[in-house]
Design a protein around this motif. Structure first.
Motif, PDB file in Angstrom:
ATOM      1  N   LEU A 186       0.826  -1.237  -0.007  1.00 21.18           N
ATOM      2  CA  LEU A 186      -0.015  -0.138  -0.173  1.00 21.18           C
ATOM      3  C   LEU A 186       0.862   1.322   0.296  1.00 21.18           C
ATOM      4  O   LEU A 186       0.787   2.101  -0.852  1.00 21.18           O
ATOM      5  CB  LEU A 186      -0.979  -0.048   1.105  1.00 21.18           C
ATOM      6  N   PRO A 187       1.795   1.437   0.864  1.00 20.66           N
ATOM      7  CA  PRO A 187       2.620   2.511   0.830  1.00 20.66           C
ATOM      8  C   PRO A 187       3.918   2.234   0.226  1.00 20.66           C
ATOM      9  O   PRO A 187       4.974   2.889   0.392  1.00 20.66           O
ATOM     10  CB  PRO A 187       3.048   2.778   2.244  1.00 20.66           C
ATOM     11  N   ALA A 188       4.044   1.453  -0.837  1.00 18.39           N
ATOM     12  CA  ALA A 188       5.285   0.940  -1.301  1.00 18.39           C
ATOM     13  C   ALA A 188       6.151   2.297  -2.156  1.00 18.39           C
ATOM     14  O   ALA A 188       7.379   2.012  -1.755  1.00 18.39           O
ATOM     15  CB  ALA A 188       5.126   0.030  -2.600  1.00 18.39           C
ATOM     16  N   ASP A 189       5.549   3.152  -2.484  1.00 17.59           N
ATOM     17  CA  ASP A 189       6.477   4.291  -3.033  1.00 17.59           C
ATOM     18  C   ASP A 189       6.973   5.339  -1.669  1.00 17.59           C
ATOM     19  O   ASP A 189       7.904   5.650  -2.271  1.00 17.59           O
ATOM     20  CB  ASP A 189       5.552   5.012  -3.863  1.00 17.59           C
ATOM     21  N   ARG A 190       6.254   5.273  -0.638  1.00 18.89           N
ATOM     22  CA  ARG A 190       6.703   5.991   0.194  1.00 18.89           C
ATOM     23  C   ARG A 190       6.775   5.410   1.793  1.00 18.89           C
ATOM     24  O   ARG A 190       5.882   5.843   2.357  1.00 18.89           O
ATOM     25  CB  ARG A 190       6.275   7.587   0.558  1.00 18.89           C
ATOM     26  N   PRO A 191       7.227   4.074   1.936  1.00 16.50           N
ATOM     27  CA  PRO A 191       6.885   3.530   3.215  1.00 16.50           C
ATOM     28  C   PRO A 191       7.754   4.358   4.364  1.00 16.50           C
ATOM     29  O   PRO A 191       8.628   4.994   3.910  1.00 16.50           O
ATOM     30  CB  PRO A 191       7.791   2.022   3.110  1.00 16.50           C
ATOM     31  N   THR A 192       7.065   4.230   5.336  1.00 18.17           N
ATOM     32  CA  THR A 192       7.554   4.902   6.727  1.00 18.17           C
ATOM     33  C   THR A 192       8.416   3.850   7.533  1.00 18.17           C
ATOM     34  O   THR A 192       8.383   2.889   7.175  1.00 18.17           O
ATOM     35  CB  THR A 192       6.491   5.480   7.705  1.00 18.17           C
ATOM     36  N   SER A 193       9.368   4.469   8.533  1.00 18.07           N
ATOM     37  CA  SER A 193      10.048   3.490   9.107  1.00 18.07           C
ATOM     38  C   SER A 193       9.344   2.454  10.021  1.00 18.07           C
ATOM     39  O   SER A 193       9.760   1.594  10.342  1.00 18.07           O
ATOM     40  CB  SER A 193      11.058   4.359   9.986  1.00 18.07           C
ATOM     41  N   SER A 194       8.201   3.268  10.370  1.00 16.97           N
ATOM     42  CA  SER A 194       7.541   2.263  11.413  1.00 16.97           C
ATOM     43  C   SER A 194       6.807   1.124  10.698  1.00 16.97           C
ATOM     44  O   SER A 194       6.714  -0.043  11.209  1.00 16.97           O
ATOM     45  CB  SER A 194       6.254   3.017  12.105  1.00 16.97           C
ATOM     46  N   VAL A 195       6.415   1.386   9.426  1.00 10.54           N
ATOM     47  CA  VAL A 195       5.686   0.156   8.509  1.00 10.54           C
ATOM     48  C   VAL A 195       7.091  -0.890   8.312  1.00 10.54           C
ATOM     49  O   VAL A 195       6.734  -1.876   8.438  1.00 10.54           O
ATOM     50  CB  VAL A 195       5.162   0.765   7.337  1.00 10.54           C
ATOM     51  N   ALA A 196       8.075  -0.341   7.726  1.00 11.81           N
ATOM     52  CA  ALA A 196       9.203  -1.011   7.798  1.00 11.81           C
ATOM     53  C   ALA A 196       9.708  -1.965   8.909  1.00 11.81           C
ATOM     54  O   ALA A 196       9.913  -3.231   8.720  1.00 11.81           O
ATOM     55  CB  ALA A 196      10.497  -0.246   7.286  1.00 11.81           C
ATOM     56  N   ALA A 197       9.855  -1.364  10.186  1.00  9.03           N
ATOM     57  CA  ALA A 197       9.948  -1.950  11.419  1.00  9.03           C
ATOM     58  C   ALA A 197       8.912  -3.184  11.643  1.00  9.03           C
ATOM     59  O   ALA A 197       9.328  -4.112  11.858  1.00  9.03           O
ATOM     60  CB  ALA A 197      10.110  -1.178  12.570  1.00  9.03           C
ATOM     61  N   LYS A 198       7.781  -2.855  11.488  1.00  8.59           N
ATOM     62  CA  LYS A 198       6.912  -3.847  11.643  1.00  8.59           C
ATOM     63  C   LYS A 198       7.039  -4.863  10.539  1.00  8.59           C
ATOM     64  O   LYS A 198       6.700  -6.147  10.772  1.00  8.59           O
ATOM     65  CB  LYS A 198       5.597  -3.293  11.715  1.00  8.59           C
ATOM     66  N   ALA A 199       7.137  -4.452   9.185  1.00  7.57           N
ATOM     67  CA  ALA A 199       7.314  -5.685   8.163  1.00  7.57           C
ATOM     68  C   ALA A 199       8.582  -6.507   8.487  1.00  7.57           C
ATOM     69  O   ALA A 199       8.367  -7.564   8.455  1.00  7.57           O
ATOM     70  CB  ALA A 199       7.629  -4.722   6.882  1.00  7.57           C
TER      71      ALA A 199
END
Length: 79
Positions: free
Chosen positions: A29-42
């Protein structure tokens, strides 16, 4: 969606293929602009799914997460 994926991966009877599929959609969903919180959970979910590398969806999710960090958005909207 990442919370649902985490729940699927950590319940008494884990469902790794569904967990990876849900997590993959959430990360896309936010693939073009992922945040650090999304990346950490991923990454957290990817680590939890690591024991199921024989499941195609899990391997594909791990590949997706590996490239995620290259697109992280830093605070303030810059890269």
């Amino acid at each position: 969606m990442l919370a649902v994926a985490a729940a699927l991966a950590t319940r008494t009877r884990p469902v790794p293929d569904e967990a990876a599929a849900v997590a993959s959609r959430a990360v896309a969903l936010p693939a073009d602009r992922p945040t650090s919180s999304v990346a950490a959970k991923a990454w957290e979910i990817a680590v939890g799914l690591a024991r199921w590398q024989d499941v195609t969806e899990v391997r594909e999710y791990h590949d997706q997460v590996r490239v995620l960090s290259a697109r992280l958005v830093l605070p303030g909207g810059s890269r």
